[in-house]
Design a protein around this motif. Structure first.
Motif, PDB file in Angstrom:
ATOM      1  N   TYR A  30      -8.249  -3.698   6.158  1.00  0.00           N
ATOM      2  CA  TYR A  30      -9.267  -4.748   6.066  1.00  0.00           C
ATOM      3  C   TYR A  30      -8.800  -6.063   6.685  1.00  0.00           C
ATOM      4  CZ  TYR A  30     -12.708  -2.478   3.062  1.00  0.00           C
ATOM      5  OH  TYR A  30     -13.684  -1.657   2.573  1.00  0.00           O
ATOM      6  N   ARG A  31      -7.509  -6.218   6.899  1.00  0.00           N
ATOM      7  CA  ARG A  31      -6.989  -7.511   7.359  1.00  0.00           C
ATOM      8  C   ARG A  31      -6.304  -7.452   8.717  1.00  0.00           C
ATOM      9  NH1 ARG A  31     -10.461  -8.977   4.772  1.00  0.00           N
ATOM     10  NH2 ARG A  31     -10.395  -9.726   2.633  1.00  0.00           N
TER      11      ARG A  31
ATOM     12  N   CYS B 179      -2.883  -3.782   5.513  1.00  0.00           N
ATOM     13  CA  CYS B 179      -4.198  -3.284   5.112  1.00  0.00           C
ATOM     14  C   CYS B 179      -5.185  -3.248   6.276  1.00  0.00           C
ATOM     15  CB  CYS B 179      -4.763  -4.168   3.998  1.00  0.00           C
ATOM     16  SG  CYS B 179      -6.419  -3.670   3.496  1.00  0.00           S
TER      17      CYS B 179
ATOM     18  N   ALA C 241      -8.057  -8.102  -6.200  1.00  0.00           N
ATOM     19  CA  ALA C 241      -7.259  -7.805  -5.005  1.00  0.00           C
ATOM     20  C   ALA C 241      -6.094  -6.879  -5.313  1.00  0.00           C
ATOM     21  CB  ALA C 241      -6.709  -9.099  -4.410  1.00  0.00           C
ATOM     22  N   CYS C 242      -5.619  -6.215  -4.274  1.00  0.00           N
ATOM     23  CA  CYS C 242      -4.366  -5.477  -4.361  1.00  0.00           C
ATOM     24  C   CYS C 242      -3.226  -6.494  -4.443  1.00  0.00           C
ATOM     25  CB  CYS C 242      -4.153  -4.632  -3.109  1.00  0.00           C
ATOM     26  SG  CYS C 242      -5.491  -3.499  -2.736  1.00  0.00           S
TER      27      CYS C 242
ATOM     28  N   CYS D  93     -11.003  -8.103  -1.443  1.00  0.00           N
ATOM     29  CA  CYS D  93     -12.231  -7.512  -0.907  1.00  0.00           C
ATOM     30  C   CYS D  93     -12.962  -6.704  -1.968  1.00  0.00           C
ATOM     31  CB  CYS D  93     -11.923  -6.633   0.290  1.00  0.00           C
ATOM     32  SG  CYS D  93     -11.128  -5.099  -0.147  1.00  0.00           S
ATOM     33  N   ARG D  94     -12.533  -6.810  -3.195  1.00  0.00           N
ATOM     34  CA  ARG D  94     -13.197  -6.012  -4.231  1.00  0.00           C
ATOM     35  C   ARG D  94     -13.704  -6.921  -5.337  1.00  0.00           C
ATOM     36  NH1 ARG D  94      -9.174  -1.758  -4.193  1.00  0.00           N
ATOM     37  NH2 ARG D  94      -8.020  -2.830  -5.792  1.00  0.00           N
TER      38      ARG D  94
ATOM     39  N   CYS E 135      -2.261  -9.397  -1.696  1.00  0.00           N
ATOM     40  CA  CYS E 135      -3.331  -9.629  -0.722  1.00  0.00           C
ATOM     41  C   CYS E 135      -3.570 -11.126  -0.535  1.00  0.00           C
ATOM     42  CB  CYS E 135      -4.623  -8.950  -1.162  1.00  0.00           C
ATOM     43  SG  CYS E 135      -5.902  -9.076   0.095  1.00  0.00           S
TER      44      CYS E 135
ATOM     45  N   ARG F 292       0.829  -1.200   0.000  1.00  0.00           N
ATOM     46  CA  ARG F 292       0.000   0.000   0.000  1.00  0.00           C
ATOM     47  C   ARG F 292       0.868   1.257   0.000  1.00  0.00           C
ATOM     48  NH1 ARG F 292      -5.167  -1.223   0.848  1.00  0.00           N
ATOM     49  NH2 ARG F 292      -5.657   0.920   1.352  1.00  0.00           N
TER      50      ARG F 292
HETATM   51  S1  SF4 Z   1      -8.225  -6.662   1.752  1.00  0.00           S
HETATM   52 FE1  SF4 Z   1      -6.934  -4.817   1.590  1.00  0.00          FE
HETATM   53  S2  SF4 Z   1      -5.131  -5.474   0.465  1.00  0.00           S
HETATM   54 FE2  SF4 Z   1      -6.768  -7.009   0.114  1.00  0.00          FE
HETATM   55  S3  SF4 Z   1      -7.836  -6.356  -1.759  1.00  0.00           S
HETATM   56 FE3  SF4 Z   1      -8.915  -5.468  -0.035  1.00  0.00          FE
HETATM   57  S4  SF4 Z   1      -8.019  -3.380   0.204  1.00  0.00           S
HETATM   58 FE4  SF4 Z   1      -6.607  -4.609  -1.032  1.00  0.00          FE
END
Ligand code: SF4
Length: 691
Positions: free
Chosen positions: A538-539, A536, A287-288, A295-296, A291, A76
């Motif tokens: 989210y994690r 991240c 995903a990024c 999450c997308r 990851c 990130r």
């Molecule tokens: S959980 Fe975080 S790192 Fe993984 S895709 Fe989502 S925003 Fe990106």
């Protein structure tokens, strides 16, 4: 330099049109990300009291040693500088995922520093060590939205130059590697305070108004493409850590377990969206880089790709209302548009709710007190949201006022006092919108925001609300008893004693020493592990897990595990917390120079006067310790008590070792974190706190 670091930071002087390098080693002690960004800002921004629009504002875009490696969910970027969204303007931060940090590292750069302002629209093209400042008008970028800008850059980058770009391509085709681009849209070009930075489809750094800051610097985009390696200290340890973490703690797609609430390290690869996904449109996870899950989503019809959280549902209720209870693709269309135009979705979402209320009250409309020309009879339609978003992005008509942010717009129309007192404009702190985790219920969120620079937007403890509340709303058994749940959190909150009272959300608990400790722990944790190591949100942090036998999570073992495999530092979790405290102290010194004082630390009036009614989705349940027992109890119906808030401020300043009468850092505390030179500067400015 190796061990996760590319070894150099790119320094761009937009005024002079020149580039130079900073050795990363100079800032190695700060780890990466936010720590390095704050230290660079301290050193390079000579006058820290300037407006964010001033060319002398210094913007840092920093990665971490983990970016581009196999460390999970950590590739990130942290973006810092003087923001223009808040009131007052001051040093702040934003953050994004995607693949820019990885590509920047592959090109050999740990970060980018922007200084000055270009005399004409410019974009920066980075290709490994080659850095060129290009004309954004001649190249046809200025005026484009964020998606078209990226598309245009990719089309420009064909195999017609020397070097590795020619590999596998031929003239007229795009380069073999697709560059990672951060760009502004029309909103940023118009120097809007709600302008966002956008990368790929849905990676946005929107808080702080850095899109508008780039616009003021005449900077349209930065493109980076790299083909180098990133050395890590112990590749085998890194690989094994990732495999074992996935096996022991990560999601098993055949047996997903973390069914509701904020999924953490074990989160399923499902889109973090807040409304029912369309079943008639194909989608897949996105995903990024690095990851461990994703999450997308990407949708087969191309609408709303890679968006998450707020932008996925900000027009949801209006759409439902307009379409007799049905959701339509207009919701994802709205998400798509906000990304394309490069607008901060929180601002226009909260702003739209506020304006719609004023319209219903007969206050907003053509020729009214809030003189705004919107097609209100089509509210909920695609036409309406297009008109509204374009108005804000292009600064047309009332959009010129809205582009200053809703707080300043309310001030302009003479609505600020009344609407922040009633809470119709629920902007809680520093002229910024409330996030959904209300200070009257989830106290540490509010304390962290008002004692810092912005809405914290870090969800490490939100499952203390989501898990019990969803169970109550749907009448399903609690996921874990309240006492066990808070204990799981408390025993992972090193270096503090494992005191569950830090997680007591009773009314007394809101103003307790425990809640103050929770607030400080969270600021220290996030300043390093989330904003500098760049794990991240989210994690991490991962306090509990549905996969482990004792249901304990990955924190505090997980964070240093990957850091050490990459850097070879031998850092402990507590070392990271201490570095986070050091960064937090440096940030407070910057705010102090910019005029921060204890007396300014106040919420908007409605938080003291209007009892909290509950979350958007229902009543608010949290763990509380009352009458000698832990349980999940309703925490709605409260207001902030002014006197007890003063006690919280005093306790917080004491805990941090800051002056309780001003909130300014003291010499003893600064020297204790090896920031004696910062104390000298504060003293010279007459802003050093008394011991
Ligand atoms: S959980 Fe975080 S790192 Fe993984 S895709 Fe989502 S925003 Fe990106």
């Amino acid at each position: 330099m190796g061990n996760g670091y590319a070894g150099k930071i790119l320094r761009v002087d937009l005024t002079a049109g020149t580039v130079s390098e900073i050795e990363t080693e100079q800032y190695r002690e700060w780890g990466g990300g936010h720590g390095m960004g704050s230290a660079i800002f301290w050193d390079l921004c000579a006058d820290k009291t300037i407006s964010g629009f001033d060319p002398a504002n210094v913007i840092t875009i920093m990665s971490s040693p983990l970016a581009g490696t196999l460390a999970p969910s950590a590739s990130r970027l942290e973006i810092q500088g003087i923001g223009v969204q808040s009131t007052p303007e001051w040093f702040t931060r934003s953050n994004m995922g995607g693949r820019f940090a990885t590509m920047m590292k592959f090109a050999g750069w740990d970060g980018i520093v922007l200084e000055g302002a270009a005399s004409k629209p410019t974009w920066i093209e980075i290709e490994n060590d080659r850095v060129v400042l290009r004309d954004a008008e001649t190249d046809g970028l200025w005026g484009l939205d964020t998606y078209d800008t990226q598309e245009r850059i990719w089309n420009l980058q064909v195999a017609n130059s020397d070097g590795w770009r020619e590999i596998g391509t031929k003239s007229g085709e795009r380069a073999a590697l697709q560059s990672a681009v951060i760009t502004i849209g029309p909103s940023g070009e118009k120097k809007s305070r709600v302008g966002a930075l956008i990368h790929d489809a849905g990676n946005a750094a929107a808080q702080g108004g850095f899109g508008g800051v780039w616009g003021a610097k005449n900077l349209k985009a930065i493109s980076v493409i790299g083909s180098k390696d990133i050395d890590v200290a112990d590749a085998a340890a890194l690989l094994n850590a990732r495999f074992s973490a996935r096996e022991d703690l990560g999601v098993n797609v055949d047996e997903p377990k973390d069914g509701f609430g904020w999924a953490r390290f074990s989160g399923n690869p499902s889109p973090a969206v807040m409304y029912p996904m369309p079943t008639d449109v194909g989608s897949r996870p996105q995903a990024c880089q690095s990851c461990i899950s994703s999450c997308r989503a990407r949708f087969s019809d191309g609408l709303g790709n890679e968006s998450s959280c707020e932008e996925t549902y900000f027009y949801f209720f209006a759409d439902m209302m307009y379409n007799q209870g049905q959701t339509t693709p207009t919701v994802r269309y709205s998400a798509e548009m906000v990304q394309r135009l490069g607008i901060n979705v929180y601002e226009i979402d909260h702003g739209l709710n506020w304006l719609y209320h004023l319209y219903q009250e007969g206050i907003a409309g053509v020729g009214k007190q809030v003189d705004i020309d919107l097609p209100w009879d089509t509210y909920g339609s695609r036409e309406f949201i297009e008109t509204y978003q374009r108005m804000v992005a292009d600064r047309e008509g009332a959009g010129d006022i809205l582009a200053e942010g809703m707080w300043r717009a309310a001030e302009h129309w003479g609505r600020l006092e009344e609407d922040t007192a009633s809470g119709v404009l629920h902007y809680s702190y520093w002229g910024l919108p409330e996030h959904g985790y209300d200070p009257r219920a989830e106290a540490y969120w509010g304390w962290g925001s008002i004692l810092g620079d912005r809405d914290i937007n870090e969800h490490d403890f939100n499952n203390l609300f989501w898990k019990p509340s969803i169970a109550k709303w749907y009448g399903i058994p609690s996921w874990m008893e309240a006492e066990e749940f808070v204990t799981k959190f408390a025993e992972r909150m090193l270096p503090f004693d494992p005191d569950p009272m830090m997680l007591d959300f009773s009314e007394d608990g809101m103003y307790s020493e425990g809640q103050v400790k929770l607030t400080a722990w969270h600021r220290h944790y996030t300043r390093f592990w989330k904003e500098s190591a760049l794990y991240c949100d989210y994690r991490f942090a991962d306090f509990y897990s549905p996969k482990t036998e004792d249901r304990g999570g990955f924190t505090p073992e997980g964070e240093p595990l990957f850091w050490n495999a990459v850097t070879g530092d031998g850092m402990s979790f507590t070392d990271g917390m201490e570095l986070g405290r050091r960064i937090w102290n440096l940030d407070n010194a910057i705010w102090t120079i910019q005029g921060r004082h204890r007396d300014m630390v106040k919420y908007s009036e409605y938080l003291y006067e209007v009892p909290y009614g509950g979350h958007l989705y229902g009543p608010y349940w949290m763990p509380t310790f009352e009458d000698g027992t832990w349980d999940y109890r309703l925490v709605t119906g409260r207001v902030i008590d002014r006197e007890r808030m003063e006690d919280v401020k005093t306790m917080f300043y004491e805990l941090e070792g800051w002056d309780v009468s001003t909130g300014w850092p003291t010499r003893e505390t600064l020297e204790g974190v090896d920031l004696g030179h910062v104390a000298d500067t504060l003293e010279a400015a007459g802003k050093l706190g008394g011991e």
